[in-house]
Enzyme design. Structure first.
Site, short mmCIF file in Angstrom:
data_model
loop_
_atom_site.label_atom_id
_atom_site.label_comp_id
_atom_site.label_asym_id
_atom_site.label_seq_id
_atom_site.Cartn_x
_atom_site.Cartn_y
_atom_site.Cartn_z
N LYS A 53 0.85 -1.20 0.00
CA LYS A 53 0.00 0.00 0.00
C LYS A 53 0.88 1.25 0.00
O LYS A 53 0.60 2.22 -0.71
CB LYS A 53 -0.94 -0.03 1.22
CG LYS A 53 -2.05 -1.06 1.05
CD LYS A 53 -2.83 -1.36 2.32
CE LYS A 53 -3.79 -2.53 2.06
NZ LYS A 53 -4.55 -2.95 3.23
N GLN A 97 -4.98 -1.53 9.43
CA GLN A 97 -4.86 -2.86 8.86
C GLN A 97 -5.50 -3.89 9.80
O GLN A 97 -5.25 -3.87 11.00
CB GLN A 97 -3.38 -3.19 8.61
CG GLN A 97 -3.13 -4.47 7.87
CD GLN A 97 -3.53 -4.44 6.41
OE1 GLN A 97 -3.67 -3.38 5.80
NE2 GLN A 97 -3.72 -5.60 5.83
N ASP A 120 -11.20 2.60 3.48
CA ASP A 120 -11.58 1.19 3.34
C ASP A 120 -13.08 1.05 3.10
O ASP A 120 -13.54 0.01 2.64
CB ASP A 120 -11.26 0.43 4.64
CG ASP A 120 -9.91 -0.27 4.62
OD1 ASP A 120 -9.52 -0.74 3.55
OD2 ASP A 120 -9.29 -0.34 5.69
N1 GUN Z 1 -6.44 -6.69 5.70
C1 GUN Z 1 -6.55 -7.40 4.56
N2 GUN Z 1 -7.14 -6.67 3.61
C2 GUN Z 1 -7.42 -5.47 4.16
C3 GUN Z 1 -8.05 -4.28 3.67
O1 GUN Z 1 -8.48 -4.18 2.52
N3 GUN Z 1 -8.15 -3.25 4.56
C4 GUN Z 1 -7.70 -3.35 5.84
N4 GUN Z 1 -7.85 -2.29 6.63
N5 GUN Z 1 -7.12 -4.44 6.33
C5 GUN Z 1 -6.99 -5.49 5.48
#
Ligand code: GUN
Length: 308
Positions: A53, A97, A120
């Site tokens: 990311k 996350q 998200d």
């Molecule tokens: N953990 C795995 N995929 C994601 C996601 O798309 N967003 C977040 N915040 N955590 C994750």
């Protein structure tokens, strides 16, 4: 042979569009969009995702703010970090996350994020906005799925869409997005009876059950479009590990188009996160989505009964 929907190529193009939007904002004298990524603990997979990311941010010109906290961080301390990021005008998007350590209540933390910074799309306000069609931030994977469908279908009006999987992160939001586009949507899951029969009627199948190679060739009608959201590591016949989706890929070559695993939905998720961050930054420059009044006023007529 079914067309292969190249998620990597679509994601690259979306990244270029996102970068162009960032460049435009900078040229107009606006602040560079910023994304804060919060990682609690040292889960290996989460570290890989977070790194990707942050690399994605660099690629499109988004400023990233990384907050790494130890696994024993208290919920109160994590909530304090979220509050600080909510109040920071240089932070336009906040991503905590998941999974979080067990002593932390994930729902409490995700609900503490300012809905206008919730890139998200997991905050209940954004879930509500999506289900009422009143804007807000759309979760990244469902948004990516819709963008992939758009590469092969012009108009979803009246098409039969079958979603397999009812998760809050994929199944439910993607069903709402398909409904918004006037598709006829059936949401199914692993306890649904006659799943193969239901799937066989579909013009569009979104397979998001997390069940490796669940969707067999005979579940799929000729000319259907298949989006495979699953990704599971299994042992192949040759004794080597391989990644497979929720669809038996080799059996569905009579479909119109299918996403591969890997290289289909996966690459879209980060591209959509970056696009969401820029959208959030723009919304905030315009004064926000109206968190206090939960978006535009709904059409009140649907709440009132007409007297005869
Ligand atoms: N953990 C795995 N995929 C994601 C996601 O798309 N967003 C977040 N915040 N955590 C994750």
């Amino acid at each position: 042979m079914a067309d292969i929907i190249d998620g990597r190529a679509v994601a690259r193009q979306l990244d270029e569009e996102t970068k162009a939007q960032v460049d435009e904002m900078i040229a107009a004298g606006q602040p560079r969009p910023g994304l804060a990524v919060v990682l609690v603990g040292d889960d290996g997979a989460s570290q890989v995702y977070v790194r990707r990311k942050i690399k994605g941010c660099e690629k499109v010109g988004i400023r990233s703010i990384e907050r790494r906290l130890p696994a024993d961080t208290s919920q109160a301390d994590l909530l304090a970090v979220v509050a600080e990021l909510n109040a920071d005008p240089e932070v336009n998007g906040i991503l905590v996350q998941v999974p979080l350590p067990e002593h932390i209540d994930t729902r409490t933390v995700l609900s503490a994020i300012d809905p206008d910074k919730d890139v998200d799309g997991f905050h209940p306000v954004n879930v509500g906005r999506l289900s009422t069609g009143t804007g807000g931030i759309v979760p990244c994977t469902p948004l990516g799925i819709m963008k992939l469908i758009d590469t092969v279908v012009d108009d979803l009006t009246g098409l039969d869409a079958v979603v397999i999987g009812k998760s809050n992160i994929v199944g439910k939001p993607v069903a709402n997005l398909l409904l918004d586009r006037e598709a006829t949507v059936t949401v199914t899951h692993i306890y649904t009876e006659n799943l193969p029969e239901i799937a066989r009627k579909a013009d569009i199948i979104v397979a998001a059950a997390g069940a490796p190679e669940l969707v067999k060739g005979f579940w799929v009608k000729d000319g259907a479009v298949i989006i495979d959201v699953g990704i599971t590591r299994i042992m192949g016949d040759d004794g080597k590990e391989k990644l497979v989706g929720d669809v038996a890929f080799d059996e569905v070559q009579h479909a119109k188009a299918v996403t591969p695993v890997p290289g289909g939905v996966g690459p879209m998720t980060i591209a959509c996160l970056l696009a969401n961050t820029v959208q959030a930054a723009k919304t905030q420059l315009e004064g926000g989505n109206g968190t206090d009044d939960y978006g535009d006023a709904p059409d009140r007529s649907m709440f009132t009964s007409k007297s005869a």
